[in-house]
Scaffold this motif. Sequence first.
Motif, PDB file in Angstrom:
ATOM      1  N   GLY A 106       0.803  -1.220   0.000  1.00  0.00           N
ATOM      2  CA  GLY A 106       0.000   0.000   0.000  1.00  0.00           C
ATOM      3  C   GLY A 106       0.832   1.265   0.000  1.00  0.00           C
ATOM      4  N   VAL A 107       1.977   1.229  -0.664  1.00  0.00           N
ATOM      5  CA  VAL A 107       2.877   2.378  -0.726  1.00  0.00           C
ATOM      6  C   VAL A 107       2.659   3.118  -2.042  1.00  0.00           C
ATOM      7  N   GLN A 108       2.515   4.426  -1.969  1.00  0.00           N
ATOM      8  CA  GLN A 108       2.390   5.244  -3.176  1.00  0.00           C
ATOM      9  C   GLN A 108       3.732   5.897  -3.459  1.00  0.00           C
ATOM     10  N   VAL A 109       4.226   5.701  -4.660  1.00  0.00           N
ATOM     11  CA  VAL A 109       5.482   6.316  -5.070  1.00  0.00           C
ATOM     12  C   VAL A 109       5.156   7.632  -5.770  1.00  0.00           C
ATOM     13  N   ALA A 110       5.879   8.667  -5.411  1.00  0.00           N
ATOM     14  CA  ALA A 110       5.710   9.973  -6.040  1.00  0.00           C
ATOM     15  C   ALA A 110       7.086  10.590  -6.238  1.00  0.00           C
TER      16      ALA A 110
END
Length: 180
Positions: free
Chosen positions: A106-110
């Motif tokens: 559940g990690v969002q990369v930005a």
Amino acid sequence: MAESRAAHRYAKALLDLAIEKGIVEQVHTDMQLLADTCEENRNLVNLLQSPIVSHYKKFAVLRDIFKSRVSADSFSIFEIITKKNREEILFDVAKEFHSLYNDYKGVQVAEVITTFAVDETLRNQFKQMVTKSTGKTTVELKEKVDTGLIGGFILQIGDRQIDESVKGKINRLKQQMSKA
């Protein structure tokens, strides 16, 4: 295109195996090591992609570099891919594994591009923007500095981009003026 599908399949199989064995974090660390090594050493990538170098030599190089540094389960994917003569996709497998791992956790990369190095306060503000935009509470923020932006920032979240840079505003203004 076929390489990316194959890389995805190998990465998915490796993630499933890691989940089943309860070693997801270890395998993720190993795949990050492979990806970082490939990014830092273009010669390794060239070697793996070379049709001239035999598969045995490629495997020998991989064994010398990684055998003592990664888990047996992670190294087994190197061995399987090499036996199938697909070494050229190893770097892609590592990158794809990281992407699948982020989805699993559940990690969002930005990615944020600014004209200066970001401090902790600003970093937290960017993470809050990403959290608000995606709903994911864990954010992996990649930071880049580009003095050509003049000022402001560009925030890339998946396939969306928020361009609040001075350079971007000038370009949009030029487009509007050329239409008028």
